[in-house]
Design a protein around this motif. Structure first.
Motif, short mmCIF file in Angstrom:
data_model
loop_
_atom_site.label_atom_id
_atom_site.label_comp_id
_atom_site.label_asym_id
_atom_site.label_seq_id
_atom_site.Cartn_x
_atom_site.Cartn_y
_atom_site.Cartn_z
N LEU A 13 0.82 -1.21 0.00
CA LEU A 13 0.00 0.00 0.00
C LEU A 13 0.85 1.26 0.00
CD1 LEU A 13 -2.67 -1.24 2.52
CD2 LEU A 13 -3.00 -0.78 0.09
N ARG A 14 2.17 1.10 -0.14
CA ARG A 14 3.07 2.23 0.02
C ARG A 14 3.46 2.85 -1.32
NH1 ARG A 14 8.54 1.89 0.08
NH2 ARG A 14 9.66 3.63 1.02
N PRO A 16 3.19 3.53 -5.63
CA PRO A 16 2.03 3.94 -6.44
C PRO A 16 1.53 2.88 -7.41
CG PRO A 16 4.02 5.00 -7.24
CD PRO A 16 4.43 4.17 -6.06
N LYS B 182 1.13 7.11 15.47
CA LYS B 182 2.24 6.63 14.65
C LYS B 182 3.54 7.40 14.88
CE LYS B 182 3.22 7.95 10.44
NZ LYS B 182 3.32 8.32 9.02
N TYR B 183 3.43 8.61 15.42
CA TYR B 183 4.63 9.39 15.70
C TYR B 183 5.18 9.11 17.09
CZ TYR B 183 2.71 11.84 11.69
OH TYR B 183 2.19 12.12 10.45
N PHE B 219 3.10 21.10 19.73
CA PHE B 219 4.48 20.64 19.94
C PHE B 219 5.51 21.49 19.22
CE2 PHE B 219 2.60 17.91 16.64
CZ PHE B 219 3.43 18.21 15.58
N SER B 220 5.06 22.30 18.24
CA SER B 220 6.04 23.12 17.54
C SER B 220 6.49 24.31 18.40
CB SER B 220 5.48 23.61 16.20
OG SER B 220 4.35 24.44 16.41
N LYS B 243 9.73 16.46 16.96
CA LYS B 243 10.55 15.64 16.05
C LYS B 243 11.10 14.38 16.72
CE LYS B 243 10.60 19.18 13.06
NZ LYS B 243 10.76 19.65 11.74
N ASP C 10 1.47 11.29 4.34
CA ASP C 10 2.32 10.43 5.17
C ASP C 10 1.61 10.17 6.50
OD1 ASP C 10 2.53 12.90 6.41
OD2 ASP C 10 4.69 12.84 6.65
N PHE C 11 0.27 10.21 6.50
CA PHE C 11 -0.50 10.06 7.73
C PHE C 11 -0.52 8.62 8.26
CE2 PHE C 11 -3.44 13.81 6.44
CZ PHE C 11 -2.54 14.71 6.97
N GLY C 12 -0.16 7.66 7.41
CA GLY C 12 -0.32 6.27 7.81
C GLY C 12 -1.79 5.86 7.77
N LEU C 40 1.21 6.07 2.96
CA LEU C 40 2.38 5.48 3.60
C LEU C 40 3.68 6.08 3.09
CD1 LEU C 40 1.25 1.75 3.73
CD2 LEU C 40 1.01 3.50 5.48
N ILE C 41 3.64 7.34 2.62
CA ILE C 41 4.88 8.04 2.31
C ILE C 41 5.71 8.06 3.59
CG2 ILE C 41 5.85 10.32 1.71
CD1 ILE C 41 4.49 8.91 -0.65
N ASP C 42 7.02 7.80 3.48
CA ASP C 42 7.87 7.84 4.68
C ASP C 42 7.64 9.17 5.39
OD1 ASP C 42 8.79 5.54 3.55
OD2 ASP C 42 10.86 6.20 3.28
N SER C 43 7.45 9.12 6.72
CA SER C 43 7.11 10.33 7.48
C SER C 43 8.04 11.49 7.12
CB SER C 43 7.22 10.06 8.99
OG SER C 43 6.26 9.12 9.38
N PHE C 44 7.45 12.60 6.75
CA PHE C 44 8.18 13.85 6.51
C PHE C 44 9.09 13.82 5.28
CE2 PHE C 44 8.11 13.82 11.40
CZ PHE C 44 6.81 14.30 11.42
N VAL C 52 6.40 9.89 -5.84
CA VAL C 52 5.19 9.08 -5.95
C VAL C 52 4.10 9.86 -6.69
CG1 VAL C 52 3.30 8.09 -4.59
CG2 VAL C 52 5.68 7.60 -3.98
N PRO C 72 6.16 18.39 7.17
CA PRO C 72 6.90 18.50 8.44
C PRO C 72 6.81 19.89 9.06
CG PRO C 72 8.40 18.23 6.56
CD PRO C 72 7.03 17.98 6.06
N VAL C 74 4.16 21.83 9.44
CA VAL C 74 2.82 22.26 9.85
C VAL C 74 2.90 23.09 11.13
CG1 VAL C 74 2.35 20.15 11.19
CG2 VAL C 74 0.45 21.49 10.27
N GLY C 75 2.17 24.19 11.14
CA GLY C 75 2.19 25.05 12.32
C GLY C 75 3.25 26.14 12.24
N THR C 126 -1.89 21.80 14.27
CA THR C 126 -1.17 20.56 13.99
C THR C 126 -1.78 19.73 12.87
OG1 THR C 126 -2.47 19.53 15.74
CG2 THR C 126 -0.26 20.26 16.32
N PHE C 127 -2.93 20.11 12.34
CA PHE C 127 -3.61 19.23 11.40
C PHE C 127 -4.22 20.04 10.25
CE2 PHE C 127 -6.81 15.40 11.33
CZ PHE C 127 -6.33 15.05 10.09
N TYR C 179 14.02 7.59 -3.60
CA TYR C 179 12.95 6.69 -3.16
C TYR C 179 13.48 5.27 -3.11
CZ TYR C 179 8.11 5.02 -2.67
OH TYR C 179 6.95 4.48 -2.20
#
Lengths: 263, 263, 263
Positions: A13-14, A16, B182-183, B219-220, B243, C10-12, C40-44, C52, C72, C74-75, C126-127, C179
């Motif tokens: 699922l990761r 494309p 997940k973080y 958290f920022s 982070k 990258d939210f999972g 599932l993009i690697d976080s950040f 992708v 990364p 955000v905020g 944060t979102f 990647y």
């Protein structure tokens, strides 16, 4: 209305891959609805895919198009096929993936896809899910006759696996492990109840050693940490540890042989 | 038009559990649209499921049917239930999963499902998501009255968890960890802001040791690698490392107790 | 009819982030259909997301709205943007994620979103996927003009990454790893064929050491366990080990430099 497409693969699922197959299907048959069966089949594990597909087919209506891509031989000579069986359609590689489907239907038919009959510009050598199987499934979904894009062949010409393998050895019945689920439950290569007494003790011989289990209706009928053997909710023989991981307990993986002997 | 179904479970995305529930829903209520909330709730973690569900309910319209299956007691005596609360429907096991839902609505009502009133041929002892909860959710989606398939019971008869637990001990406020995201962010068992000064230092006592954090808006607002405490975007108190992974940093998991003391 | 939304993040798939974005989109543009690209993009990892996205854009029709959230910052002060390029729409953070999109279209245009022009009650710090990007994508899906919720800015003002970076050093061509896919295949920062002879030997210099590979059309053209270099099915240069994991074999990760020298 377009026929429902049920899509199974080992693409994960990761990356494309899944989305591009879906995009191609949308382009060719815009009205097609796609349900994901799973895309987390163990990489290249054809029998895992067969089991998951076989377990789910009957829950979908007739005329559903199953797109199944577990395809370690992509880019080689293995044939891309369409199968008509169980009043449903199946599209994917001819590598045995659909064995439990066509073995369940004596009137099953098969076709080999002519890639250049498909409405695609280019066919990569590494991604037939997008370039061959997806387009073929989309055409079937929109009502195309298989003969327009594929040549009929004998069902006996298809590659088949020994998904349903068992061997009697004296009083023992030996089978192979065909799937391990997320709980570590072990699925064996037999899709019918054991001819052994419910409630009886069964000796289990695996590569990891000798164990004793109870033949029950469900794993909740043994104590925590104990081994249970039963027919699972998909009709296959399964070994589980109540609140535990049977595959670790027995030290087995897909492909291993397991022999059961009633005590 | 059929009511939207939002589906949450701990089935994972690898095995054919989710797809079979969806197939059954389609059969019983063909027009039902299903949105996946998540199927990666930690196996058997009822409070994790409660938190994720509670965080998402308000974002969906009234009359939405929430199908929630985190069900370690499947096959035992736990009751299959329907709840009407917050102008929405909830279907799943009576094991406390819906605690934060019915505690938020004084006029909540509950019914116990009569499995044999459902349009299913067989009910397995291991897969009630497919054989009981899915069919019940499908009927509600298509407008069925709960009384036709279930018997009303007192909302007070439902099992409840202590999802929102806190205890004052002198100047400390103690809570439990109910979720790790997940973080590695740590969610605590309180769904309202702390009565502590923003910008103030808070001592954090966890099984892993003593730490100091800053009470902030997000958290920022702390430096990289520093501990922050804030109300998260779902209204719960959360501890994070900017982070970093707070659950590793503090050495805590779901169920652990954490006490906060303003300095 | 609402424009299709293709959603990448990258939210999972475990936490309730993806579902809340979808719920907000439904509220604002009820007819919008959402296809998941991947979550599932690697976080950040901004460049992972760029790759992708870039690989998948062309498979979707014009007017598709791509919602891309790898964020990364955000905020912080990074800007929320809308881009019009390749006859499609893109919504997300101004952090370089869309670099390969606007570099491919000389007539690309960009707008900075005015958060308070969006139909939302509250904007968390944060979102922004739920509170800014999702709502903006929903409005575009329903046909809103970008000027109604955003101010046009010069495309040159956008942050850009060096996704397509390469440097000649004598007879060597050096690139970066952008990647690693699920099979361990290594994607490099070049989206066009190598100017090297097919069938020729290429020396590969990576942080892990020196290796030799064959320049082929696909990895099935080298023996099992051997290194292959080829243009992948998305147009990028890729290094793979036939039936193996190239990223482990070469000891490289995203961001590492790899130099190729024809022998």
């Amino acid at each position: 209305m377009a026929r429902l497409i049920v899509f199974m693969s080992d693409f994960g699922l990761r990356d494309p891959y899944v989305v591009q197959v879906k995009a191609v299907v949308r382009m060719i048959c815009p009205g097609a609805e796609i349900v994901d069966l799973t895309h987390l089949i163990d990489s290249f594990c054809i029998e895992c895919g067969s089991y998951v597909l076989d377990s789910s087919v009957d829950w979908f209506p007739s005329e559903t198009v199953f797109l199944g891509v577990v395809d370690p031989g992509v880019g080689s000579e293995r044939r891309p096929i369409i199968i008509r069986a169980l009043s449903r359609w199946f599209v994917g590689p001819d590598n045995g993936l659909f064995t439990p489907i066509f073995l369940r239907d004596r009137s099953a038919r098969a076709w080999v896809i002519r890639p250049w009959a498909l409405p695609v510009k280019e066919i990569s050598s590494t991604f037939h899910g997008r370039d061959i199987f997806g387009p073929a499934a989309a055409l079937l979904s929109c009502g195309e006759e298989p003969g327009r894009i594929a040549d009929e062949v004998s069902i006996d010409s298809l590659v088949r696996t020994e998904l349903w393998w068992e061997e009697r050895r004296g009083s023992s019945l030996c089978m192979r492990v065909i799937y391990i689920d997320k709980y570590g439950n072990i699925v064996l290569s037999r899709k019918k109840p054991l001819e052994m007494q419910l409630g009886g003790i069964i000796n289990v011989e695996s590569p990891g050693g000798l164990y004793r289990a109870v033949h029950v209706r469900s794993f909740s009928h043994v104590g925590e940490g104990e081994l249970a053997i039963y027919t699972n909710s998909f009709g296959y023989i399964e070994i589980a540890v109540n609140k535990g991981d049977a595959s670790k307990y027995l030290g087995v993986g897909v492909g291993d042989e397991v022999c059961l002997t009633p005590q």
